[in-house]
Write a protein that holds these residues in place. Structure first.
Motif, mmCIF file in Angstrom:
data_model
loop_
_atom_site.group_PDB
_atom_site.id
_atom_site.type_symbol
_atom_site.label_atom_id
_atom_site.label_comp_id
_atom_site.label_asym_id
_atom_site.label_seq_id
_atom_site.Cartn_x
_atom_site.Cartn_y
_atom_site.Cartn_z
ATOM 1 N N PRO A 237 0.703 -1.167 0.062
ATOM 2 C CA PRO A 237 -0.078 0.016 0.051
ATOM 3 C C PRO A 237 0.780 1.136 -0.067
ATOM 4 O O PRO A 237 0.564 2.247 -0.694
ATOM 5 C CB PRO A 237 -0.858 -0.027 1.274
ATOM 6 N N GLU A 238 1.819 1.191 0.606
ATOM 7 C CA GLU A 238 2.831 2.312 0.667
ATOM 8 C C GLU A 238 3.734 2.661 -0.370
ATOM 9 O O GLU A 238 4.830 3.262 -0.177
ATOM 10 C CB GLU A 238 3.422 2.545 2.164
ATOM 11 N N GLY A 239 3.757 1.879 -1.423
ATOM 12 C CA GLY A 239 4.852 1.635 -2.529
ATOM 13 C C GLY A 239 5.671 0.367 -2.230
ATOM 14 O O GLY A 239 5.511 0.013 -1.312
ATOM 15 N N GLY A 240 6.324 -0.019 -3.325
ATOM 16 C CA GLY A 240 7.055 -1.019 -3.235
ATOM 17 C C GLY A 240 6.225 -2.444 -3.642
ATOM 18 O O GLY A 240 5.038 -2.502 -3.671
ATOM 19 N N PHE A 241 6.994 -3.643 -3.547
ATOM 20 C CA PHE A 241 6.347 -4.815 -3.937
ATOM 21 C C PHE A 241 6.721 -6.051 -3.156
ATOM 22 O O PHE A 241 8.052 -6.134 -2.481
ATOM 23 C CB PHE A 241 6.588 -4.959 -5.503
ATOM 24 N N VAL A 242 6.167 -7.137 -3.204
ATOM 25 C CA VAL A 242 6.641 -8.454 -2.590
ATOM 26 C C VAL A 242 6.714 -9.366 -3.679
ATOM 27 O O VAL A 242 5.761 -9.437 -4.487
ATOM 28 C CB VAL A 242 5.758 -8.868 -1.201
ATOM 29 N N VAL A 243 7.716 -10.232 -3.682
ATOM 30 C CA VAL A 243 7.749 -11.072 -4.810
ATOM 31 C C VAL A 243 8.440 -12.342 -4.064
ATOM 32 O O VAL A 243 9.274 -12.435 -3.164
ATOM 33 C CB VAL A 243 8.964 -10.744 -5.740
ATOM 34 N N ALA A 244 7.409 -13.365 -4.010
ATOM 35 C CA ALA A 244 7.722 -14.765 -3.442
ATOM 36 C C ALA A 244 8.086 -15.978 -4.514
ATOM 37 O O ALA A 244 7.356 -15.802 -5.417
ATOM 38 C CB ALA A 244 6.579 -14.964 -2.764
ATOM 39 N N ASP A 245 9.027 -16.755 -4.098
ATOM 40 C CA ASP A 245 9.150 -18.197 -5.021
ATOM 41 C C ASP A 245 8.225 -19.108 -4.575
ATOM 42 O O ASP A 245 8.030 -19.286 -3.255
ATOM 43 C CB ASP A 245 10.670 -18.399 -4.800
ATOM 44 N N ALA A 246 7.421 -19.403 -5.516
ATOM 45 C CA ALA A 246 6.151 -20.499 -5.103
ATOM 46 C C ALA A 246 7.053 -21.729 -4.462
ATOM 47 O O ALA A 246 6.475 -22.340 -3.679
ATOM 48 C CB ALA A 246 5.566 -20.939 -6.244
ATOM 49 N N ARG A 247 8.234 -22.192 -5.048
ATOM 50 C CA ARG A 247 8.851 -23.148 -4.160
ATOM 51 C C ARG A 247 10.119 -22.988 -3.264
ATOM 52 O O ARG A 247 10.921 -21.918 -3.883
ATOM 53 C CB ARG A 247 9.310 -24.115 -5.256
ATOM 54 N N ARG A 248 10.009 -23.344 -2.224
ATOM 55 C CA ARG A 248 11.060 -22.901 -1.436
ATOM 56 C C ARG A 248 12.236 -24.075 -1.257
ATOM 57 O O ARG A 248 11.936 -25.258 -1.448
ATOM 58 C CB ARG A 248 10.524 -22.724 0.127
ATOM 59 N N ARG A 249 13.353 -23.410 -1.542
ATOM 60 C CA ARG A 249 14.550 -24.560 -1.447
ATOM 61 C C ARG A 249 15.204 -24.547 0.107
ATOM 62 O O ARG A 249 15.824 -23.568 0.335
ATOM 63 C CB ARG A 249 15.778 -24.086 -2.547
ATOM 64 N N GLY A 250 15.038 -25.636 0.289
ATOM 65 C CA GLY A 250 15.595 -26.121 1.892
ATOM 66 C C GLY A 250 14.893 -25.235 2.943
ATOM 67 O O GLY A 250 13.862 -24.862 2.848
ATOM 68 N N ASP A 251 16.084 -24.232 3.786
ATOM 69 C CA ASP A 251 15.486 -23.339 4.596
ATOM 70 C C ASP A 251 15.681 -21.964 4.029
ATOM 71 O O ASP A 251 16.041 -21.080 4.851
ATOM 72 C CB ASP A 251 16.137 -23.644 5.858
ATOM 73 N N ALA A 252 15.614 -21.866 2.799
ATOM 74 C CA ALA A 252 16.187 -20.499 2.188
ATOM 75 C C ALA A 252 15.046 -19.352 2.642
ATOM 76 O O ALA A 252 13.793 -19.952 2.648
ATOM 77 C CB ALA A 252 16.476 -20.546 0.892
ATOM 78 N N ASP A 253 15.247 -18.301 2.651
ATOM 79 C CA ASP A 253 14.406 -17.079 2.504
ATOM 80 C C ASP A 253 13.888 -17.078 0.972
ATOM 81 O O ASP A 253 14.768 -16.820 0.090
ATOM 82 C CB ASP A 253 14.970 -15.859 3.145
ATOM 83 N N HIS A 254 12.647 -17.301 0.882
ATOM 84 C CA HIS A 254 12.439 -17.166 -0.736
ATOM 85 C C HIS A 254 11.043 -16.029 -0.634
ATOM 86 O O HIS A 254 10.422 -15.725 -1.701
ATOM 87 C CB HIS A 254 11.653 -18.414 -1.043
ATOM 88 N N VAL A 255 10.848 -14.866 0.209
ATOM 89 C CA VAL A 255 10.440 -14.029 -0.085
ATOM 90 C C VAL A 255 11.078 -12.712 0.015
ATOM 91 O O VAL A 255 11.611 -12.499 0.970
ATOM 92 C CB VAL A 255 8.953 -13.887 1.183
#
Length: 288
Positions: free
Chosen positions: A76-94
């Motif tokens: 809402p305040e500008g900017g975007f979120v991009v997430a990977d639909a598949r997570r690899r191991g314990d990686a941060d994917h958002v």
């Protein structure tokens, strides 16, 4: 049976025809967005978000995107979120990007994301498909969760919900501070209020891919096989969604929709047919 037509909503400007469309959505405020990249992107790549609001286009360049199977929404305040639909191991994917396209946060929400919707406050509603619910990532097991934009877990679908346990989130609608979910195996319609309480209705159809809700009514779009373009409009009674209209949703020119993306936002079902350059819409509030 007489069909119901979508109407044109937003279109990607032709200047971007040479780029690959990675994902596209309509946000909580009705703005359409396309996530684009040059063909043959690397594991870490730069991307372009083209946003269209009331016919006016705006570009935001995102740096160092990591998602292989990206899902996009706007904040809402500008900017975007991009997430990977598949997570690899314990990686941060958002990844959360600021209004200048720079990464400001990264975190994990679980594997096998089917739906990613930011609401008007910027909280993230995430629905998972079956490989997440029954997989090895504990973050995905509830089937539906709410997260803050910094990755704090805020809510998850309780096992005690009257609609039963979720095996696969088929449809999700986030409108203001309320979310609506529809899921396999019994296909209940579940309303999650701002306080986290859930109310459940029995639905008349299975396999729908999008839901719209408005003023005591609900609509279910899609289904299995020949029911892919089915639209069922219902009144929400005490415990059931009672159908009063069974019809077919078609393109503005009357043609079948074919392969598509769908996004439910409040009373609207947004449909993007292949090749995914234009959004069209049907509004439950205007259905008469």
């Amino acid at each position: 049976m007489e069909s119901v037509s979508l109407r044109p909503y937003a279109r990607l400007p032709r200047a971007h025809a040479g780029r690959e469309i990675l994902h596209s959505t309509v946000d909580a405020f009705g703005r359409a967005h396309w996530l684009l990249a040059e063909p043959g992107r690397a594991e870490v790549y730069d991307a372009l978000v083209v946003s269209v609001d009331d016919g006016q286009a705006q570009e935001t360049h995102l740096s160092a995107v990591t998602a292989r199977f990206p899902l996009l929404d706007a904040l809402p305040e500008g900017g975007f979120v991009v997430a990977d639909a598949r997570r690899r191991g314990d990686a941060d994917h958002v990844q959360v990007f600021d209004a200048l396209g720079r990464v400001s946060w990264s975190f994990a929400v679980g594997d096998a994301i089917e739906h990613l919707l930011a609401d008007e406050s910027g909280d993230l509603w995430v629905g998972y498909f079956d490989e997440g619910v029954f997989g090895d990532d504990p973050l995905s097991v509830p089937g539906l969760r709410k997260w803050s934009v910094t990755g704090e877990p805020l809510w998850e679908l309780p096992l005690s919900t009257a609609g039963g346990c979720m095996a696969d989130c088929y449809a999700l609608n986030a409108d203001r501070s309320t979310a609506w979910a529809y899921y396999y195996t019994d296909f209940p319609l579940v309303r999650i209020g701002g306080d986290g309480t859930a109310r459940v209705w029995e639905s008349p159809v299975g396999g729908a891919k999008a839901i719209a809700v408005s003023d005591g009514g609900a609509a279910f779009f899609g289904g299995y096989g020949r029911d892919g373009d089915r639209l069922v409009v219902c009144t929400l009674a005490e415990r059931t969604a009672a159908p009063y209209l069974h019809t077919t949703l078609v393109r503005p020119d009357g043609s079948p929709i074919g392969p598509r993306r769908v996004v439910g936002r409040g009373p609207r079902i947004h449909v993007q047919a292949a090749p995914y350059t234009a959004w069209e819409v049907w509004d439950l509030g205007e259905s008469g």
